[in-house]
Design an enzyme around this catalytic site. Structure first.
Site: not given
Length: 195
Positions: A26, A48, A56
């Site tokens: 990522y 988000e 995350w």
């Protein structure tokens, strides 16, 4: 002194990108690269918001489940979701089953479905700061959690009835979608596809 650390390939990267292979991929291929398009930005906005209060990594590992559950985050499709879809989402183990976040996602899609094509993209990108005014961070402590731009973006989104996006979430969106480049100065990914 830089906080950037060498990965297995010997090249320096932001330390957070080294903790798992998922993060490394990522970090190297997505985070900080410009994202455009209303549906693509809607997806990032939703993810988000779902990440708020969580790691995350939790979201990243469930992203395909989110995409399946929310019809690929196509705004028109999600805007047509019914109460039955809401109940399906609340029972879906492939996503984060948070009622408030699911409700915000569905409400936001309904609002955004009434916007002109490209309006979400133009609005979000209008808050990108001038890169010349932002020195490259050398340490993680140089990276803010909130900026005047993210505060203004969150305020504008709220004014336009978009829910669950405060200044911190707005800044995380700005980082993830390349409005800012918060890769550390010595990170191999710094400056790739900068705005």
């Amino acid at each position: 002194m830089s906080d950037a650390l060498p990965a297995a390939d010997g090249r320096l990267r932001c330390p957070w990108g080294l903790s798992t292979e998922d993060y490394l991929v990522y970090h190297d291929t997505e985070w900080g690269r410009p994202v455009h398009g209303d549906d693509a930005l809607f997806e990032r906005l939703c993810l988000e918001a779902f990440q708020s209060g969580l790691s995350w990594l939790t979201i990243l590992r469930r992203r395909e489940g989110f995409r399946r559950a929310f019809s690929g985050f196509g705004i028109p499709a999600v805007a047509r979701f019914t109460d039955a879809d809401r109940e399906r989402l609340l029972a879906d183990p492939g996503i984060i089953r948070n009622r408030a976040k699911i409700d915000a996602t569905l409400a936001n899609a309904k609002v955004l479905a009434g916007w002109e094509a490209g309006e979400l993209d133009a609005l979000i990108w209008s808050y990108a700061p001038d890169p010349a005014d932002r020195p490259a961070p050398r340490a993680l402590s140089d990276v803010p959690a909130v900026t005047p731009e993210s505060t203004a973006l969150a305020k504008e989104l709220k004014k336009r009835s978009i829910r669950f996006v405060g200044p911190t979430t707005a800044y995380a969106l700005m980082q993830a979608c390349g409005l800012v480049d918060d890769h550390l100065a010595d990170c191999v990914a710094r400056g790739r596809d900068s705005p």
